[in-house]
Write a protein that holds these residues in place. Structure first.
Motif, PDB file in Angstrom:
ATOM      1  N   LEU A  73     -19.187 -14.382  23.042  1.00 55.26           N
ATOM      2  CA  LEU A  73     -19.250 -13.372  24.092  1.00 55.26           C
ATOM      3  C   LEU A  73     -18.940 -11.979  23.560  1.00 55.26           C
ATOM      4  O   LEU A  73     -19.499 -10.990  24.035  1.00 55.26           O
ATOM      5  CB  LEU A  73     -18.290 -13.730  25.233  1.00 55.26           C
ATOM      6  N   SER A  74     -18.063 -11.883  22.580  1.00 52.66           N
ATOM      7  CA  SER A  74     -17.761 -10.576  21.977  1.00 52.66           C
ATOM      8  C   SER A  74     -19.003  -9.978  21.346  1.00 52.66           C
ATOM      9  O   SER A  74     -19.298  -8.789  21.499  1.00 52.66           O
ATOM     10  CB  SER A  74     -16.663 -10.714  20.916  1.00 52.66           C
ATOM     11  N   ILE A  75     -19.753 -10.830  20.623  1.00 52.75           N
ATOM     12  CA  ILE A  75     -20.987 -10.359  19.976  1.00 52.75           C
ATOM     13  C   ILE A  75     -21.979  -9.877  21.035  1.00 52.75           C
ATOM     14  O   ILE A  75     -22.583  -8.805  20.912  1.00 52.75           O
ATOM     15  CB  ILE A  75     -21.607 -11.496  19.125  1.00 52.75           C
ATOM     16  N   LEU A  76     -22.133 -10.676  22.101  1.00 53.58           N
ATOM     17  CA  LEU A  76     -23.064 -10.307  23.175  1.00 53.58           C
ATOM     18  C   LEU A  76     -22.673  -8.979  23.812  1.00 53.58           C
ATOM     19  O   LEU A  76     -23.522  -8.083  23.991  1.00 53.58           O
ATOM     20  CB  LEU A  76     -23.068 -11.410  24.245  1.00 53.58           C
ATOM     21  N   LEU A  77     -21.408  -8.821  24.159  1.00 55.61           N
ATOM     22  CA  LEU A  77     -20.960  -7.614  24.855  1.00 55.61           C
ATOM     23  C   LEU A  77     -21.076  -6.380  23.954  1.00 55.61           C
ATOM     24  O   LEU A  77     -21.467  -5.303  24.410  1.00 55.61           O
ATOM     25  CB  LEU A  77     -19.520  -7.797  25.338  1.00 55.61           C
ATOM     26  N   ARG A  78     -20.716  -6.526  22.691  1.00 51.36           N
ATOM     27  CA  ARG A  78     -20.804  -5.383  21.774  1.00 51.36           C
ATOM     28  C   ARG A  78     -22.249  -4.961  21.549  1.00 51.36           C
ATOM     29  O   ARG A  78     -22.550  -3.771  21.414  1.00 51.36           O
ATOM     30  CB  ARG A  78     -20.127  -5.731  20.450  1.00 51.36           C
TER      31      ARG A  78
END
Length: 445
Positions: free
Chosen positions: A17-22
């Motif tokens: 999710l961090s990768i997606l949001l960034r």
């Protein structure tokens, strides 16, 4: 950049999710449990929290929600939930969550939901430029906004705060606001003016006494520290305490218990302390009038309130606020102020700050029986400006403000406290003006 706090106990979920949001332009900070999330919420600002509902405990997500709402008023929260716990996610929305999303969601669905919530936030911020929690504080000037930003960050903590400001700048209102934004908001707020009591009476007022401990002590009395237990105690004009009282206060703050006057018993107290002063406490420490150890104990977070002179753009807003409230109080029709009258008010130096301005508006409402206040009305209602004999030199009416300040500083041999008194302003105000005009000791040559 929008800042999101992502909370989940699974490392793989945090990573993906961090990768997606960034990738979608968000700044992401992660936490693996409610404790870590709480620490981050205390220290940092976030626009949105995205948290799993079930972590190590079934309702960990609800704790994150509670902490988010407690520490960051106005923050948005989205709950991630499995299909079988949708009912719990709906319950979370009744507790203040903005939305929930069922696990198995697509990347597009999550980003769409986040953007929808943030769009509402941006729209709301346009309509309501000032936070709801500061609705009793009138003004939009930068110095005031800077102070309110500090207050917003530190209010939810239990840190000791020292409010600096000239007389009439609203120190007690700020203290009450801090209490109302704290985790103790449902508990008592007790103010005490330290300058209003003699040493003996102040000691009894703060710490209590037992019957017969001094003349007039006809019964046992609980002090304000005990009365404010689990709440907030506001010590106004704390600089007026004697050295002996300062020592007693320091001991209470260190040991977190009080001993009533004349007693050998001690009582534990849990009190948040907010102090206020219109003096430069560091200068008082240097002069030997205030204990250095107590200063550092009380002044964990300093909050400096601007004088009315430093926030003149707020004067029309304050006048409107006072006219509205005082007209209702005295059952009078609201009075209008024409442009020349307003200009005259704006030009005046309000030495008593907001308090003096409010008193003037009250006088105007009570004495004027007309719908519009003009320039001649203002002149008749205002007391004459007191002249200060600043220097032995000729009239200084033609001087600019910076020249006047420099002249007075020279005359007072660069003693800022004395110069501030001569100028009729607070020492904090003088210090800011010295900085504003870049006045240095070299200029006296």
């Amino acid at each position: 950049m929008t800042k999101i706090l992502l909370v989940d106990d699974q490392e793989s979920v945090l990573t993906s999710l961090s990768i997606l949001l960034r990738r979608n332009g968000f700044h992401v900070v992660t936490a693996k449990n409610p404790t870590d999330a709480k620490c981050l919420l205390v220290k940092e600002d976030f626009d949105l929290v995205l948290t799993d509902l079930r972590m190590k405990k079934p309702y960990d997500g609800l704790q994150v929600l509670k902490d988010a709402k407690a520490f960051r008023s106005g923050i948005h929260v989205i709950i991630m939930t499995a299909f079988g716990t949708i009912e719990n996610a709906v319950d979370a929305m009744t507790m203040g969550a903005d939305d929930y999303i069922t696990k198995g969601f697509s990347n597009k669905e999550l980003i769409k939901k986040i953007n929808k919530i943030l769009k509402k936030k941006r729209f709301k911020s346009i309509d309501q430029p000032k936070a709801k929690e500061f609705h009793k504080i009138v003004g939009k000037s930068k110095p005031l906004r800077n102070a309110l930003e500090i207050i917003r960050k530190v209010a939810p903590t239990d840190s000791c705060l020292m409010i600096h400001g000239d007389s009439g700048t609203g120190k007690e209102l700020i203290a009450k606001t801090i209490h109302s934004l704290s985790l103790r908001k449902d508990k008592i707020f007790l103010p005490v003016n330290c300058a209003a009591f003699s040493d003996t009476l102040l000691e009894s007022e703060l710490f209590g006494h037992i019957k017969g401990s001094f003349t007039g002590a006809d019964a046992d009395k609980h002090g304000l520290f005990c009365a404010a237990h689990t709440g907030t105690l506001f010590l106004d004009e704390v600089s007026e305490m004697s050295k002996a009282m300062q020592a007693r206060l320091l001991r209470v703050l260190q040991e977190k218990n009080v001993t009533p006057v004349g007693s050998t018993s001690t009582y534990p107290v849990d009190v948040r302390i907010i102090c206020a002063t219109n003096k430069d406490l560091l200068e008082e420490v240097s002069a030997g009038n205030f204990r250095e150890d107590l200063y550092f104990r009380l002044c964990v977070i300093p909050i400096v309130l601007p004088s009315l002179e430093e926030r003149k753009e707020d004067i029309p807003l304050l006048i409107g606020f006072f006219i509205n409230n005082l007209s209702k109080k005295f059952l009078k029709k609201p009075i209008k102020i024409d442009k020349k009258a307003m200009d005259l008010i704006m030009e005046r130096h309000w030495q008593g700050n907001i308090r003096e301005l409010e008193n003037f508006i009250e006088r105007m409402i009570l004495l004027l029986d007309k719908p519009v206040c003009n320039e001649s009305d203002i002149i008749s209602l205002l007391p004459p400006v007191q002249s200060h004999k600043l220097t032995p030199s000729p009239s200084s009416l033609s001087m600019t403000e910076s020249e006047q300040i420099l002249n007075v500083l020279k005359y007072c041999n660069w003693n800022q406290s004395l110069a501030a008194k001569k100028l009729g302003i607070g020492r904090t105000t003088l210090w800011r003006k010295i900085k504003q005009y870049k006045i240095t000791h070299k200029l006296q040559v």
